[in-house]
Design an enzyme around this catalytic site. Structure first.
Site, PDB file in Angstrom:
ATOM      1  N   LYS A 205       0.746  -1.159   0.013  1.00  0.00           N
ATOM      2  CA  LYS A 205       0.089   0.039   0.069  1.00  0.00           C
ATOM      3  C   LYS A 205       0.885   1.212  -0.019  1.00  0.00           C
ATOM      4  O   LYS A 205       1.832   1.451   0.677  1.00  0.00           O
ATOM      5  CB  LYS A 205      -0.892   0.056   1.256  1.00  0.00           C
ATOM      6  CG  LYS A 205      -1.746   1.350   1.489  1.00  0.00           C
ATOM      7  CD  LYS A 205      -2.641   1.090   2.431  1.00  0.00           C
ATOM      8  CE  LYS A 205      -3.702   2.513   2.511  1.00  0.00           C
ATOM      9  NZ  LYS A 205      -4.488   2.398   3.858  1.00  0.00           N
ATOM     10  N   ARG A 215     -11.013   9.858   2.443  1.00  0.00           N
ATOM     11  CA  ARG A 215     -10.705  10.556   3.578  1.00  0.00           C
ATOM     12  C   ARG A 215     -12.076  11.538   3.865  1.00  0.00           C
ATOM     13  O   ARG A 215     -12.387  11.555   4.968  1.00  0.00           O
ATOM     14  CB  ARG A 215      -9.312  11.127   3.618  1.00  0.00           C
ATOM     15  CG  ARG A 215      -8.382   9.837   3.882  1.00  0.00           C
ATOM     16  CD  ARG A 215      -6.971  10.772   3.799  1.00  0.00           C
ATOM     17  NE  ARG A 215      -5.988   9.806   3.596  1.00  0.00           N
ATOM     18  CZ  ARG A 215      -4.725  10.194   3.095  1.00  0.00           C
ATOM     19  NH1 ARG A 215      -4.112  11.065   3.005  1.00  0.00           N
ATOM     20  NH2 ARG A 215      -3.916   8.924   2.972  1.00  0.00           N
ATOM     21  N   LYS A 228       1.272   9.972   5.474  1.00  0.00           N
ATOM     22  CA  LYS A 228       1.557   8.596   5.868  1.00  0.00           C
ATOM     23  C   LYS A 228       2.554   8.168   5.493  1.00  0.00           C
ATOM     24  O   LYS A 228       2.676   6.736   5.347  1.00  0.00           O
ATOM     25  CB  LYS A 228       0.139   7.819   5.448  1.00  0.00           C
ATOM     26  CG  LYS A 228      -1.011   8.464   6.152  1.00  0.00           C
ATOM     27  CD  LYS A 228      -2.283   7.764   5.889  1.00  0.00           C
ATOM     28  CE  LYS A 228      -3.753   8.167   6.766  1.00  0.00           C
ATOM     29  NZ  LYS A 228      -4.652   7.139   6.604  1.00  0.00           N
ATOM     30  N   GLU A 244       7.524  -6.478   1.107  1.00  0.00           N
ATOM     31  CA  GLU A 244       6.306  -6.333   1.897  1.00  0.00           C
ATOM     32  C   GLU A 244       5.150  -7.477   1.847  1.00  0.00           C
ATOM     33  O   GLU A 244       4.760  -8.276   2.957  1.00  0.00           O
ATOM     34  CB  GLU A 244       5.559  -5.260   1.514  1.00  0.00           C
ATOM     35  CG  GLU A 244       5.917  -3.885   1.947  1.00  0.00           C
ATOM     36  CD  GLU A 244       5.731  -3.695   3.615  1.00  0.00           C
ATOM     37  OE1 GLU A 244       5.045  -4.640   4.277  1.00  0.00           O
ATOM     38  OE2 GLU A 244       6.256  -2.461   4.026  1.00  0.00           O
ATOM     39  N   LYS A 259      -2.245  -1.514  -3.774  1.00  0.00           N
ATOM     40  CA  LYS A 259      -3.238  -0.314  -3.665  1.00  0.00           C
ATOM     41  C   LYS A 259      -2.324   1.002  -3.551  1.00  0.00           C
ATOM     42  O   LYS A 259      -1.421   1.268  -3.091  1.00  0.00           O
ATOM     43  CB  LYS A 259      -3.845  -0.238  -2.386  1.00  0.00           C
ATOM     44  CG  LYS A 259      -4.697   0.709  -2.088  1.00  0.00           C
ATOM     45  CD  LYS A 259      -5.277   0.597  -0.503  1.00  0.00           C
ATOM     46  CE  LYS A 259      -6.020   1.764  -0.252  1.00  0.00           C
ATOM     47  NZ  LYS A 259      -6.659   2.024   1.219  1.00  0.00           N
ATOM     48  N   SER A 285     -10.404   5.635  -3.991  1.00  0.00           N
ATOM     49  CA  SER A 285     -11.494   6.618  -4.374  1.00  0.00           C
ATOM     50  C   SER A 285     -11.079   7.759  -5.396  1.00  0.00           C
ATOM     51  O   SER A 285     -11.774   8.099  -6.125  1.00  0.00           O
ATOM     52  CB  SER A 285     -11.751   7.489  -2.825  1.00  0.00           C
ATOM     53  OG  SER A 285     -10.426   7.652  -2.407  1.00  0.00           O
ATOM     54  N   TYR A 324     -15.547   1.047  -6.240  1.00  0.00           N
ATOM     55  CA  TYR A 324     -16.732   1.452  -6.086  1.00  0.00           C
ATOM     56  C   TYR A 324     -17.703   1.427  -7.032  1.00  0.00           C
ATOM     57  O   TYR A 324     -19.037   1.791  -6.951  1.00  0.00           O
ATOM     58  CB  TYR A 324     -16.363   3.022  -5.689  1.00  0.00           C
ATOM     59  CG  TYR A 324     -15.657   3.262  -4.353  1.00  0.00           C
ATOM     60  CD1 TYR A 324     -16.028   2.916  -3.198  1.00  0.00           C
ATOM     61  CD2 TYR A 324     -14.239   3.393  -4.695  1.00  0.00           C
ATOM     62  CE1 TYR A 324     -15.217   3.242  -2.076  1.00  0.00           C
ATOM     63  CE2 TYR A 324     -13.274   3.516  -3.476  1.00  0.00           C
ATOM     64  CZ  TYR A 324     -13.964   3.492  -2.375  1.00  0.00           C
ATOM     65  OH  TYR A 324     -13.052   3.574  -1.507  1.00  0.00           O
TER      66      TYR A 324
HETATM   67  C1  PBG Z   1      -7.268   3.494   5.566  1.00  0.00           C
HETATM   68  C2  PBG Z   1      -7.647   3.206   4.390  1.00  0.00           C
HETATM   69  C3  PBG Z   1      -7.525   4.182   3.142  1.00  0.00           C
HETATM   70  C4  PBG Z   1      -8.232   3.464   2.120  1.00  0.00           C
HETATM   71  C5  PBG Z   1      -8.682   2.323   2.525  1.00  0.00           C
HETATM   72  N1  PBG Z   1      -8.331   2.138   3.963  1.00  0.00           N
HETATM   73  C6  PBG Z   1      -6.993   5.515   3.294  1.00  0.00           C
HETATM   74  C7  PBG Z   1      -5.599   5.738   3.778  1.00  0.00           C
HETATM   75  O1  PBG Z   1      -4.613   4.996   3.854  1.00  0.00           O
HETATM   76  O2  PBG Z   1      -5.410   7.098   3.953  1.00  0.00           O
HETATM   77  C8  PBG Z   1      -8.172   4.169   0.749  1.00  0.00           C
HETATM   78  C9  PBG Z   1      -9.396   3.740  -0.161  1.00  0.00           C
HETATM   79  C10 PBG Z   1      -9.678   4.592  -1.267  1.00  0.00           C
HETATM   80  O3  PBG Z   1      -9.011   5.824  -1.223  1.00  0.00           O
HETATM   81  O4  PBG Z   1     -10.724   4.336  -1.664  1.00  0.00           O
HETATM   82  N2  PBG Z   1      -6.349   2.807   6.373  1.00  0.00           N
END
Ligand code: PBG
Length: 336
Positions: A205, A215, A228, A244, A259, A285, A324
């Protein structure tokens, strides 16, 4: 030395357009088939009854109260979608620096799991394991003096995975990127007798600019201080993704995820080739917002780009995709 392709013919004896000349022939030679079985539908849940709130940056996506979420899960099941993933919008008053709401067995996620498990058969329930919906700092782990603490965060994540499993969730999906969390969660689940609880690890990720609409949807963007980058991966790296994923498999992950999705299909391919385990990607998203935004302006055709992008994930090596657009895609695939 002959290349692999030197044996495959030459123009004009060989004409690659021959196989493309009709729909039936294109179907006959298609290498990749997308089906509803490949989809996981992420859904945002909120408090209330018969309540839905449109997510401003994600046209066509609503946050749903638990009762409507159950209806949505039935629709997804009836369309043949194998699993849904739950993401909660937590009341800001319940957010604390230790994110203890994450392991409150009466929290919104657990209520949503219980409700869906009670009335909908035949669909898997996936839950994120990460503290950001519950943390007043908006981070996936516990923050002290500006540092995201690894081992203390893992302790909280274990408790979160346990309450979600107790509530009936089938798949725990740690998305936090703390080191060692997959092994710790596996051990804790096994110790509680949940040796059949599945783990889908967000293994590779990346710290991405494509998560902003998410968010907004869970109400963590206002809370998030900083970025992050000390736990999510640097998007410059690809070999590191294999480390990982390898660690997570060794620690007990049943399935692994890459991701974001589309800009990271090279990582999907490397992971699938290297490990051959069930491999997923998340069309996040921001990817959804990008496509929908252009479609709203009439610049792209949603039905076309949705199926094209999802097929691309499969072509790259994905066994499934979190999107989605899952319901729209399943409807389109059914109508075909
Ligand atoms: C939280 C999480 C996130 C997403 C899924 N789980 C956001 C992040 O890491 O800030 C993102 C999913 C998306 O953007 O559709 N740990």
């Amino acid at each position: 030395m002959a290349t692999r392709f030197s044996t495959l013919g030459r123009f004009p004896t060989t004409r690659l357009r021959r196989n493309r000349q009709s729909d039936w022939s294109r179907r006959l030679v298609a290498e990749t088939k997308l089906s509803a079985d490949d989809l996981i539908w992420p859904v945002f849940v909120q408090e209330g009854t018969n309540a839905r709130t449109q997510v401003a940056s994600m046209p066509g996506v609503d946050r749903l109260s638990v009762d409507l979420f159950v209806e949505a899960a039935k629709e997804a099941r009836d369309l043949g979608i194998p699993a849904i993933a739950i993401f909660p919008e937590t009341d800001p008053a319940a957010k604390t620096p230790d994110a203890r709401e994450a392991y409150n067995p009466g929290n919104l996620v657990c209520r949503a799991i219980q409700a869906v498990k009670k009335s909908v058969d035949g669909i898997g329930v996936v839950c994120d394991v990460a503290l950001d919906p519950f943390n007043s700092d908006g981070h996936d782990g516990i923050v002290r003096d500006g540092i995201i603490l690894n081992d203390e965060s893992v302790e909280a994540l274990i408790k979160q995975a346990i309450v979600q499993t107790e509530a009936g969730a089938d798949i725990q999906a740690p998305s936090d990127m703390m080191d060692g969390r997959i092994g710790a969660i596996r051990k804790a689940l096994d110790a509680k007798g949940y040796e059949n609880a599945q783990i889908m690890s967000y293994a590779a990720k990346y710290a991405s600019g494509f998560y902003n609409p998410f968010r907004d949807a869970i109400g963590s963007s206002g809370a998030l201080k900083g970025d992050k980058k000390t736990y999510q991966m640097d998007y410059a790296n690809s070999d590191e993704a294999l480390r990982e994923v390898g660690f997570d498999i060794e620690e007990g992950a049943d399935m692994v995820m890459v991701k974001p999705g589309l800009p990271y299909l090279d990582i999907v391919r490397r992971v699938k080739d290297a490990f051959g385990v069930p491999t997923y990607a998340y069309q996040v998203s921001g990817e959804y917002a990008m496509l929908r935004g252009a479609c709203e302006r009439g610049w792209l055709d949603w039905n076309k780009v949705l199926i094209e992008t999802l097929t691309s994930f499969k072509r790259a090596g994905c066994d499934g995709i979190l999107t989605y657009g899952a319901v729209d895609a399943a409807k389109l695939l059914k109508a075909k």
